[in-house]
Design a protein around this motif. Sequence first.
Motif, PDB file in Angstrom:
ATOM      1  N   ALA A  36       0.832  -1.211   0.000  1.00  0.00           N
ATOM      2  CA  ALA A  36       0.000   0.000   0.000  1.00  0.00           C
ATOM      3  C   ALA A  36       0.863   1.256   0.000  1.00  0.00           C
ATOM      4  CB  ALA A  36      -0.918  -0.015   1.220  1.00  0.00           C
ATOM      5  N   ALA A  37       1.964   1.224   0.765  1.00  0.00           N
ATOM      6  CA  ALA A  37       2.869   2.379   0.805  1.00  0.00           C
ATOM      7  C   ALA A  37       3.518   2.605  -0.557  1.00  0.00           C
ATOM      8  CB  ALA A  37       3.934   2.167   1.885  1.00  0.00           C
ATOM      9  N   GLU A  38       3.887   1.519  -1.224  1.00  0.00           N
ATOM     10  CA  GLU A  38       4.500   1.647  -2.548  1.00  0.00           C
ATOM     11  C   GLU A  38       3.509   2.219  -3.549  1.00  0.00           C
ATOM     12  OE1 GLU A  38       5.875  -1.733  -5.386  1.00  0.00           O
ATOM     13  OE2 GLU A  38       7.628  -1.139  -4.195  1.00  0.00           O
ATOM     14  N   GLU A  39       2.250   1.775  -3.485  1.00  0.00           N
ATOM     15  CA  GLU A  39       1.229   2.335  -4.371  1.00  0.00           C
ATOM     16  C   GLU A  39       1.042   3.820  -4.113  1.00  0.00           C
ATOM     17  OE1 GLU A  39      -0.385   1.002  -6.887  1.00  0.00           O
ATOM     18  OE2 GLU A  39       0.744  -0.854  -6.649  1.00  0.00           O
ATOM     19  N   SER A  40       1.052   4.196  -2.844  1.00  0.00           N
ATOM     20  CA  SER A  40       0.943   5.611  -2.487  1.00  0.00           C
ATOM     21  C   SER A  40       2.118   6.392  -3.030  1.00  0.00           C
ATOM     22  CB  SER A  40       0.857   5.755  -0.963  1.00  0.00           C
ATOM     23  OG  SER A  40       0.822   7.111  -0.590  1.00  0.00           O
ATOM     24  N   TRP A  41       3.314   5.800  -2.925  1.00  0.00           N
ATOM     25  CA  TRP A  41       4.523   6.458  -3.444  1.00  0.00           C
ATOM     26  C   TRP A  41       4.403   6.706  -4.942  1.00  0.00           C
ATOM     27  CZ3 TRP A  41       8.318   6.044  -7.000  1.00  0.00           C
ATOM     28  CH2 TRP A  41       9.480   6.777  -6.789  1.00  0.00           C
ATOM     29  N   LEU A  42       3.956   5.688  -5.675  1.00  0.00           N
ATOM     30  CA  LEU A  42       3.832   5.833  -7.124  1.00  0.00           C
ATOM     31  C   LEU A  42       2.814   6.910  -7.490  1.00  0.00           C
ATOM     32  CD1 LEU A  42       3.942   2.070  -8.150  1.00  0.00           C
ATOM     33  CD2 LEU A  42       5.658   3.802  -8.678  1.00  0.00           C
ATOM     34  N   GLU A  43       1.686   6.956  -6.771  1.00  0.00           N
ATOM     35  CA  GLU A  43       0.665   7.973  -7.044  1.00  0.00           C
ATOM     36  C   GLU A  43       1.215   9.377  -6.793  1.00  0.00           C
ATOM     37  OE1 GLU A  43      -2.742   7.071  -4.744  1.00  0.00           O
ATOM     38  OE2 GLU A  43      -3.238   5.220  -5.828  1.00  0.00           O
ATOM     39  N   LEU A  44       1.944   9.544  -5.694  1.00  0.00           N
ATOM     40  CA  LEU A  44       2.525  10.846  -5.395  1.00  0.00           C
ATOM     41  C   LEU A  44       3.565  11.236  -6.441  1.00  0.00           C
ATOM     42  CD1 LEU A  44       2.915  10.457  -1.529  1.00  0.00           C
ATOM     43  CD2 LEU A  44       1.496  12.167  -2.676  1.00  0.00           C
ATOM     44  N   SER A  45       4.377  10.272  -6.891  1.00  0.00           N
ATOM     45  CA  SER A  45       5.379  10.545  -7.924  1.00  0.00           C
ATOM     46  C   SER A  45       4.719  11.001  -9.209  1.00  0.00           C
ATOM     47  CB  SER A  45       6.229   9.301  -8.181  1.00  0.00           C
ATOM     48  OG  SER A  45       6.967   8.946  -7.051  1.00  0.00           O
ATOM     49  N   GLU A  46       3.642  10.319  -9.590  1.00  0.00           N
ATOM     50  CA  GLU A  46       2.934  10.704 -10.811  1.00  0.00           C
ATOM     51  C   GLU A  46       2.293  12.073 -10.663  1.00  0.00           C
ATOM     52  OE1 GLU A  46       0.283   7.494 -11.443  1.00  0.00           O
ATOM     53  OE2 GLU A  46       1.859   6.074 -12.052  1.00  0.00           O
TER      54      GLU A  46
END
Length: 606
Positions: free
Chosen positions: A591-601
């Motif tokens: 879940a943290a990695e998905e959040s990271w990717l969303e923030l990066s995008e």
Amino acid sequence: MVLVQADGVSASRPGRPLFADLSLTVAVGDRLGVVGINGTGKSTMLRVLTGTETPESGTVRRGRDITMAVLDQAAALPTGTVREAVGEGWQAEAALDRLGLSPMLDRPVGGLSGGEAKRVALARALAAEADLLVLDEPTNHLDIEAIGWLEDHLRSHRGGLILVTHDRHVLDRVTTRILELDRGGTFIHEGGYDSYLAGREDRDAADKAASVVRRNLARREREWLLRGAPARTSKSKHRIAEAEKLIASVDPAAAAREGDLDLHFGTPRLGDKVLEATNIGAHLPDGTALFDNLEFSLGPRERLGLIGVNGSGKSTLLDIIAGVREPETGSIEVGPTVRLGYYDQRGRELNPNHRVREAVFGDTKIDHNQSKLLERFWFTSDTQMAQVELLSGGERRRLQLLQVLADRPNVLLLDEPTNDLDLDTLRVLEDYIDTFPGAVVVVSHDRAFLDRTVEEVIVLDPAAAGSAATGLPVGRLPGGYEAWVAARKARAKAGTGVGGRGSGGSGAGGAAAAKGGSAGSKAKGPAKDGAAASRSHSTIRHELKTVEKAMAKLEKKVAKLEADLADIGDDHDKLAEIGAELAQVQSEHLAAEESWLELSEELESR
């Protein structure tokens, strides 16, 4: 062929030894890097090896009829013009051009600035084509393109090389052996920069007197190197954690610092409004634009880099931000809670008769945190009582940096902070910036330092004046220095004509950096909703860093639980308990990695 050989050489300064019983041989093809904290005697050792200083004990023998070219810290030059000082021939022409000296060929050397004189002295040494090159901090005052050229030149040098430098990229790419000077001792590491880090790490781990901070900084430096040195582009950061598993030679407990130390003692709170630059411009005396219509904002925890070739206006822009110089056009608006700390290339004037602690904190009794801050930057309790006149050049620069930090700023402006600082101090400064509770703006040509400290860059390029089409991204560039390098390579490969000195990407003639946008446009990427559109770059980056820290903690939990599972044996109840916990932690990490990717995008779309 042996070029220089030292047997049992030693040297000291009043009150303490520099190095003792140094035995060393440099032959043709050797490329020796010399490292050690400021004040350990690196420059003194070079002068002993080249014969300009006599050792207190031991002998130095130099090969018969060998030629030496030396770049000293003092950069002494003969009288005459720049061209006359460097000499004739294609080697001299190439060095002058690639070090950015062509526009000043007919200038008398007596009128050069300190940085210009150092570049001329370097060109003179490189053009000599000597059997042995001895260079003391050659990357100081060079821009990024010149340093890249110097790397290639030194790698192709067929003679011997002795090199004192703090530039970790140069050490990694050029050197084949490392000589480390450490607390009076000398250590030879066969191999390049990685061998030095590994040897230092092992020695510090075995040395019970070594500080935990010192071991931890060296360990993190090697982690950075093993995962490919520059690896800070946003898309790759979440994928490099696995490389940390390669570091297993030090007890994990070494990552914790001893005691509870606040390096930012009493840093004033910084409000949401920090700085807004609107349509600012500056020009050279002849009217040439350095930058025009430059716009950017600075968030409360932002790390912003300013990069470009020498003469592109980076220091001028920093002077404008600091209020030392007024912009010729446009305006700078500074928030009411801002407390600026400006570390410029000149540094504050130091009284040679003052003691170190007096130079930083005045003639008053210092408290625990102040004393620890001095120690954190390698001023031990004994050195704190030393007079400034006894310090080396690098130690004085370190002291000037501490003078700025001691004023408790909440916005740091750093102009070439890495010049003359040793590797240990650079790691400490990087660590300090990483946890600094305010905003930071950095001008630097040190690629490793930029890679480790800044999140976005503004590229200044006076060659772009009057044109918005330089072939490179214009405006603020997420991803820092490495993202800029990748963009340059991509444009060059596509045949857009990018390359050579002066190409760099941003800044002038109406094509200046917008607030997260591109030239001539302040449009931001499509937002998911109205709330997302109002989120600032600094807010998103702060959330990214928070998520990254959470991911790192979760990865450590996963590793520990996996190790526990391997050690349990046949205890099925315990296996089920730990297995369930492991599944939960892995789910949280995903879940943290998905959040990271969303923030990066989200950041990249703005």
